[in-house]
Write a protein that holds these residues in place. Structure first.
Motif, PDB file in Angstrom:
ATOM      1  N   ILE A  69       0.882  -1.313  -0.068  1.00 51.67           N
ATOM      2  CA  ILE A  69       0.025   0.127  -0.090  1.00 51.67           C
ATOM      3  C   ILE A  69       0.956   1.309   0.166  1.00 51.67           C
ATOM      4  CG2 ILE A  69      -1.598   1.180   1.318  1.00 51.67           C
ATOM      5  CD1 ILE A  69      -2.887  -1.559   1.974  1.00 51.67           C
ATOM      6  N   LYS A  70       1.940   1.188   0.804  1.00 58.53           N
ATOM      7  CA  LYS A  70       2.954   2.269   0.705  1.00 58.53           C
ATOM      8  C   LYS A  70       3.454   2.720  -0.652  1.00 58.53           C
ATOM      9  CE  LYS A  70       6.878   2.224   2.907  1.00 58.53           C
ATOM     10  NZ  LYS A  70       8.083   1.777   4.089  1.00 58.53           N
ATOM     11  N   LYS A  71       3.824   1.594  -1.383  1.00 57.05           N
ATOM     12  CA  LYS A  71       4.154   1.700  -2.614  1.00 57.05           C
ATOM     13  C   LYS A  71       3.043   2.304  -3.788  1.00 57.05           C
ATOM     14  CE  LYS A  71       7.664  -1.632  -3.951  1.00 57.05           C
ATOM     15  NZ  LYS A  71       8.152  -2.828  -4.439  1.00 57.05           N
TER      16      LYS A  71
ATOM     17  N   GLU B 242       2.593   5.731  -3.046  1.00 58.26           N
ATOM     18  CA  GLU B 242       3.516   6.617  -3.508  1.00 58.26           C
ATOM     19  C   GLU B 242       3.075   7.059  -5.266  1.00 58.26           C
ATOM     20  OE1 GLU B 242       7.081   4.811  -2.686  1.00 58.26           O
ATOM     21  OE2 GLU B 242       7.317   5.772  -0.819  1.00 58.26           O
ATOM     22  N   LYS B 243       3.104   5.812  -5.562  1.00 60.30           N
ATOM     23  CA  LYS B 243       2.507   6.125  -7.171  1.00 60.30           C
ATOM     24  C   LYS B 243       1.323   6.788  -7.503  1.00 60.30           C
ATOM     25  CE  LYS B 243       1.479   2.445 -10.534  1.00 60.30           C
ATOM     26  NZ  LYS B 243       1.364   1.109 -10.769  1.00 60.30           N
ATOM     27  N   ILE B 244       0.572   6.771  -6.547  1.00 58.71           N
ATOM     28  CA  ILE B 244      -0.746   7.671  -6.949  1.00 58.71           C
ATOM     29  C   ILE B 244      -0.337   9.122  -6.656  1.00 58.71           C
ATOM     30  CG2 ILE B 244      -3.245   8.429  -5.952  1.00 58.71           C
ATOM     31  CD1 ILE B 244      -3.125   5.337  -5.074  1.00 58.71           C
ATOM     32  N   LEU B 245       0.415   9.515  -5.562  1.00 57.23           N
ATOM     33  CA  LEU B 245       0.877  10.916  -5.326  1.00 57.23           C
ATOM     34  C   LEU B 245       1.812  11.300  -6.312  1.00 57.23           C
ATOM     35  CD1 LEU B 245       1.048  10.894  -1.438  1.00 57.23           C
ATOM     36  CD2 LEU B 245      -0.721  11.710  -2.870  1.00 57.23           C
ATOM     37  N   LEU B 246       2.365  10.525  -6.825  1.00 53.27           N
ATOM     38  CA  LEU B 246       3.665  10.737  -7.849  1.00 53.27           C
ATOM     39  C   LEU B 246       2.950  11.493  -9.277  1.00 53.27           C
ATOM     40  CD1 LEU B 246       6.486   8.433  -7.462  1.00 53.27           C
ATOM     41  CD2 LEU B 246       6.668  10.843  -7.295  1.00 53.27           C
ATOM     42  N   ASP B 247       1.610  10.984  -9.368  1.00 46.71           N
ATOM     43  CA  ASP B 247       1.010  11.517 -10.631  1.00 46.71           C
ATOM     44  C   ASP B 247       0.716  12.936 -10.391  1.00 46.71           C
ATOM     45  OD1 ASP B 247       0.907   9.036 -11.620  1.00 46.71           O
ATOM     46  OD2 ASP B 247      -1.295   8.505 -10.848  1.00 46.71           O
ATOM     47  N   SER B 248       0.497  13.546  -9.226  1.00 44.02           N
ATOM     48  CA  SER B 248       0.265  14.662  -9.146  1.00 44.02           C
ATOM     49  C   SER B 248       1.163  15.612  -8.510  1.00 44.02           C
ATOM     50  CB  SER B 248      -0.901  14.967  -7.914  1.00 44.02           C
ATOM     51  OG  SER B 248      -1.956  13.916  -8.421  1.00 44.02           O
ATOM     52  N   TYR B 249       2.285  14.979  -7.537  1.00 45.00           N
ATOM     53  CA  TYR B 249       3.245  15.770  -7.158  1.00 45.00           C
ATOM     54  C   TYR B 249       4.512  15.239  -7.441  1.00 45.00           C
ATOM     55  CZ  TYR B 249      -0.863  17.102  -4.338  1.00 45.00           C
ATOM     56  OH  TYR B 249      -2.109  17.419  -4.150  1.00 45.00           O
TER      57      TYR B 249
ATOM     58  N   SER C 274       6.284  12.702   1.920  1.00 45.46           N
ATOM     59  CA  SER C 274       6.811  11.427   2.440  1.00 45.46           C
ATOM     60  C   SER C 274       5.797  10.350   2.569  1.00 45.46           C
ATOM     61  CB  SER C 274       7.598  11.834   3.639  1.00 45.46           C
ATOM     62  OG  SER C 274       8.563  12.621   3.554  1.00 45.46           O
ATOM     63  N   VAL C 275       6.096   9.244   2.307  1.00 47.74           N
ATOM     64  CA  VAL C 275       4.992   8.205   2.655  1.00 47.74           C
ATOM     65  C   VAL C 275       5.839   7.074   3.350  1.00 47.74           C
ATOM     66  CG1 VAL C 275       3.793   6.314   1.812  1.00 47.74           C
ATOM     67  CG2 VAL C 275       3.888   8.337   0.525  1.00 47.74           C
ATOM     68  N   PHE C 276       5.603   6.836   4.516  1.00 47.37           N
ATOM     69  CA  PHE C 276       6.169   5.772   5.428  1.00 47.37           C
ATOM     70  C   PHE C 276       5.264   5.111   6.359  1.00 47.37           C
ATOM     71  CE2 PHE C 276       5.678   8.728   9.101  1.00 47.37           C
ATOM     72  CZ  PHE C 276       5.682   9.954   8.545  1.00 47.37           C
ATOM     73  N   ASP C 277       5.724   4.114   7.233  1.00 49.93           N
ATOM     74  CA  ASP C 277       4.864   3.720   8.195  1.00 49.93           C
ATOM     75  C   ASP C 277       5.697   3.657   9.327  1.00 49.93           C
ATOM     76  OD1 ASP C 277       6.749   1.205   8.852  1.00 49.93           O
ATOM     77  OD2 ASP C 277       6.422   0.923   6.651  1.00 49.93           O
TER      78      ASP C 277
END
Lengths: 403, 223
Positions: free
Chosen positions: A243-245, A248-255, A261-264
């Motif tokens: 889900i972390k990955k 990141e992929k989803i957010l990289l489409d916009s930013y 930062s995406v982390f657990d």
């Protein structure tokens, strides 16, 4: 076969050392202080680590956390600059994540702002967190009084707040806070609940000082309507990495990747543990200097002892002591002195830790005791070898003639 | 009687080149088992050096020391220590007892370095203290004993490993005349029981009590 046998040698060494109790105690003082400090510092380090772990556990696990800014550096530590970003997410990001991510329980946005809260004449600075009802569910917020704001209040953008235990106490003193009005900025908010005490956060802002309000309500009164962090409550722990990955992929489409930062939780924990480990090692290293000083003290006294007991060494050699027997006797004496000091140090360190535990998280571990004990034996051997060798090499006739 | 100890052409030289001096010069000596020999001579004559060489505490510069048919000059330090432990018992002028240590523990000190099992140490120690008639002071430390009593403890220590030879270096030097006489009596008694006694003394009247008197002067045996 070793003559005398190790038991006899130990007995003989013990007798020699404890003939002069004051000297023994004073000689061991350096080691006592060193070991006490080492045990205390390691205990504090361990205590802090387990305290932080417990805190994280109590705040709920199985989260993927998204924050604005790059908050970790390449070495795994925290990146200071990342904390001061002006970037924020928006409601569309939350909707996109909710739509695209699978195997999740909730997407929980949060916006935060520093505010001044007022009740009657009391004004206190606080952090206003605008979030959703899911925050209370998945972040395991336990309420001491009242309730968390509900879906309907969230939809209606009602002016309601839930207070952290400390801010509630500071504002209301002995007054019952539920259904009372608190002024934040120009508006009045109804207190619907007070959260149970969470405890210290080791220097950072305390969760007990936070005020929670529905997301939309918060946007109406905050200077910005940006979302600084988004928690994703994951169904299964095993899915966190995936889900972390995906996140990141989803957010990289916009930013751009340096915007967020995406982390657990493990990432934060390991970063904090890295810092704590470094601190503990550095402080323990400084304390260990006193062990070296203690060792030099032991060597000094053993050299004095060899000189004082030259005739005794001569006599022992005359009656049949091998050079190795003399060497071992003095080496045993040095190790006993060091281990004696170390044992007192371990005892004092453990008692100190128990006493300290009333005010500060501290925990003695068997590893720290074994380490301290091992270091003491090593110090005794290292600093005892030179005097012991000197004693074993004395010629019996010169030693017997010594005045 | 068989020869117990033999010195062949023993020389001991101290110093080097300009400061060289011979403490012992070409000494030849035989001591048989069961003898009571006194070594006497004026101060600085070399009698103590001779005793140290006989006692394997010092090595001769040249010559041989043969103890119980063993050439000791070929022995290593550990072997010499073992031989001192088993075959020789030392009695010193200064007693050389360990302070703050009981008479019994002082007596059994050589046993620590012997093959005798630890459980027998105490029993043997008491037996030796009884032999020198000081059993009742077994738990006393040297500070709680008179000079004569301290020397008795030292003799008990010398006897504990049942050595063939007792080497006594001025054993009465620190004692009053009465205690001194008692110590000599004790040594005579031990000799009668079969021990070989070598007594080093500058006191001619004591030296004459031995069966054989060796006089040493300027590092050489005179008769």
């Amino acid at each position: 076969m070793l003559k005398p046998n190790p038991r006899e040698l130990l007995k003989s060494s013990f007798k020699s050392i404890f003939k002069n109790k004051t000297r023994t105690l004073l000689t061991s003082l350096g080691i006592i202080i060193g070991v006490t400090s080492v045990i205390l510092l390691i205990s504090i380090g361990n205590g802090l680590k387990s305290f932080i772990n417990d805190q994280f556990e109590s705040l709920g696990s199985n989260f993927v956390i998204i924050t604005a800014g790059k908050i970790f550096n390449e070495e795994g530590g925290f990146n200071n600059e990342g904390a001061y970003t002006t970037f924020s997410f928006n409601k569309k990001d939350v909707t996109t994540l909710k739509r695209k991510l699978k195997n999740i329980n909730a997407v929980i946005p949060a916006s935060q702002s520093t505010v001044k809260a007022k009740f009657q004449d009391t004004i206190k600075e606080s952090m206003l967190i605008a979030t959703t009802t899911d925050y209370a569910i998945y972040r395991k917020q336990k309420l001491k009084q009242g309730r968390w704001f509900n879906e309907s209040e969230q939809k209606k953008e009602s002016k309601v707040v839930v207070l952290g235990s400390k801010i509630a106490k500071n504002l209301f003193q002995n007054t019952y806070p539920i259904n009372k009005k608190v002024s934040i900025g120009s508006a009045n908010f109804k207190v619907v609940g007070v959260i149970e005490e969470v405890g210290g956060t080791l220097g950072g802002p305390s969760f007990d000082d936070y005020i929670y309000t529905p997301l939309e309500t918060g946007f109406n009164f905050m200077e910005n309507d940006g979302i600084q962090s988004i928690d994703i409550a994951v169904k299964n722990k095993e899915d966190i990495a995936l889900i972390k990955k995906e996140t990141e992929k989803i957010l990289l489409d916009s930013y751009d990747e340096d915007k967020f930062s995406v982390f657990d939780q493990n990432k934060i924990l390991s970063s904090i543990n890295t810092i704590l480990n470094t601190l503990t090692i550095a402080l323990t290293g400084i304390a260990a200097i006193s062990l070296v000083v203690g060792g030099i003290g032991i060597m000094n006294i053993m050299l004095v002892s060899v000189t004082e007991r030259t005739r005794e060494i001569g006599l022992r050699k005359a009656v049949g002591a091998y050079p190795r027997a003399i060497l071992l006797q003095f080496l045993f004496e040095a190790v006993i002195l060091s281990v004696f000091g170390g044992s007192i140090g371990i005892l004092l360190g453990s008692i100190g830790t128990i006493a300290l535990n009333n005010f500060f998280p501290a925990k003695v571990t068997i590893e720290s005791i074994l380490l301290a004990f091992g270091v003491c034996c090593a110090v005794g051997i290292i600093f005892g070898v030179a005097p012991a060798r000197r004693a074993s090499k004395l010629s019996p006739i010169d030693a017997l003639r010594y005045e | 009687m068989p020869t117990l100890l033999q010195l062949k052409n023993v020389t001991k030289t101290y110093g080097s080149q300009d400061t060289k001096f011979d403490a012992l010069k070409n000494i030849n000596l035989k001591i048989d088992s069961g003898e009571f020999v006194s070594i006497t001579g004026p101060s600085g004559s070399g009698k103590s050096t001779l005793m140290h060489i006989i006692g394997l505490l010092d090595n001769p510069t040249s010559g041989k020391v043969i103890l119980e048919n063993k050439n000791t000059s070929k022995l290593k330090e550990n072997q010499l220590a073992s031989l001192r432990n088993k075959s020789l018992g030392f009695v010193f002028q200064q007693f050389n007892l360990l302070s703050k240590t009981s008479s019994l523990d002082n007596t059994i000190l050589p046993l620590l370095y012997s093959d005798i099992p630890q459980k027998e140490h105490k029993k043997l120690g008491i037996k030796m203290l009884d032999k020198v008639k000081i059993k009742n002071k077994a738990s006393n430390t040297p500070a709680q004993l008179s000079g004569g009593e301290q020397q008795r403890v030292a003799i008990a220590r010398a006897l504990i490993n049942n050595p063939k030879i007792i080497l006594a270096d001025e054993p009465t030097g620190n004692l009053d005349s009465k205690s001194g006489k008692n110590i000599i009596k004790l040594l005579k008694r031990l000799n009668k029981e079969g021990k070989t006694i070598i007594l080093v003394t500058h006191d001619l009247s004591l030296a004459k009590l031995a069966n054989r008197m060796i006089t040493i002067k300027d590092g050489q045996i005179k008769c």
